[in-house]
Design a protein around this motif. Structure first.
Motif, short mmCIF file in Angstrom:
data_model
loop_
_atom_site.label_atom_id
_atom_site.label_comp_id
_atom_site.label_asym_id
_atom_site.label_seq_id
_atom_site.Cartn_x
_atom_site.Cartn_y
_atom_site.Cartn_z
N GLY A 158 13.00 10.55 13.42
CA GLY A 158 12.91 11.93 12.95
C GLY A 158 13.83 12.23 11.77
O GLY A 158 13.70 13.27 11.14
N THR A 159 14.75 11.32 11.46
CA THR A 159 15.67 11.51 10.34
C THR A 159 14.92 11.33 9.02
O THR A 159 14.16 10.39 8.84
N THR A 160 15.15 12.25 8.09
CA THR A 160 14.56 12.19 6.76
C THR A 160 15.64 11.76 5.77
O THR A 160 16.79 12.16 5.89
N PHE A 161 15.24 10.94 4.79
CA PHE A 161 16.20 10.44 3.81
C PHE A 161 15.48 10.12 2.50
O PHE A 161 14.27 9.93 2.47
N ALA A 162 16.25 10.05 1.43
CA ALA A 162 15.73 9.64 0.13
C ALA A 162 15.71 8.12 0.09
O ALA A 162 16.58 7.46 0.65
N TYR A 163 14.68 7.54 -0.57
CA TYR A 163 14.58 6.09 -0.65
C TYR A 163 14.15 5.66 -2.05
O TYR A 163 13.63 6.44 -2.82
N TRP A 203 8.04 0.04 -8.89
CA TRP A 203 9.07 0.74 -8.12
C TRP A 203 8.57 2.14 -7.78
O TRP A 203 7.61 2.63 -8.37
N GLU A 204 9.23 2.78 -6.82
CA GLU A 204 8.96 4.17 -6.48
C GLU A 204 10.19 4.76 -5.80
O GLU A 204 10.99 4.03 -5.21
N VAL A 205 10.33 6.06 -5.89
CA VAL A 205 11.36 6.80 -5.18
C VAL A 205 10.68 7.95 -4.45
O VAL A 205 9.62 8.41 -4.86
N GLY A 206 11.28 8.41 -3.38
CA GLY A 206 10.70 9.51 -2.63
C GLY A 206 11.53 9.87 -1.43
O GLY A 206 12.70 9.52 -1.33
N GLY A 251 0.80 -1.21 0.00
CA GLY A 251 0.00 0.00 0.00
C GLY A 251 0.83 1.26 0.00
O GLY A 251 2.02 1.24 -0.33
N THR A 252 0.20 2.36 0.40
CA THR A 252 0.86 3.66 0.30
C THR A 252 1.24 4.24 1.66
O THR A 252 1.70 5.36 1.74
#
Length: 67
Positions: free
Chosen positions: A39-44, A52-55, A15-16
């Motif tokens: 709390g750490t933000t990162f690209a995946y 596939w997806e990126v975000g 799912g999303t």
């Protein structure tokens, strides 16, 4: 935004919504804890067969990330 080399993990989440990760990486890779604390933000990037997806995601708990 945080970055780390060779981070890879698996999930059975669908799912999303958020991902709950296994916390166990294949040999030669680091698990999600290498990205940092809650709390750490990162690209995946995720993939499943031809899908596939990126975000951008944020660690919300141990082995859990929200996108």
């Amino acid at each position: 935004m945080n970055y780390a080399d060779r981070v890879k993990d698996t999930t059975t989440s669908t799912g999303t919504g958020a991902f709950t990760l296994s916390g166990t990486s294949p040999t030669g890779f680091q698990n999600i804890s290498a990205m940092g604390a809650v709390g750490t933000t990162f690209a995946y990037a995720v993939s499943s067969g031809a899908l596939w997806e990126v975000g951008t995601a944020t660690i919300t708990a141990t082995n859990t990330v929200s996108r």
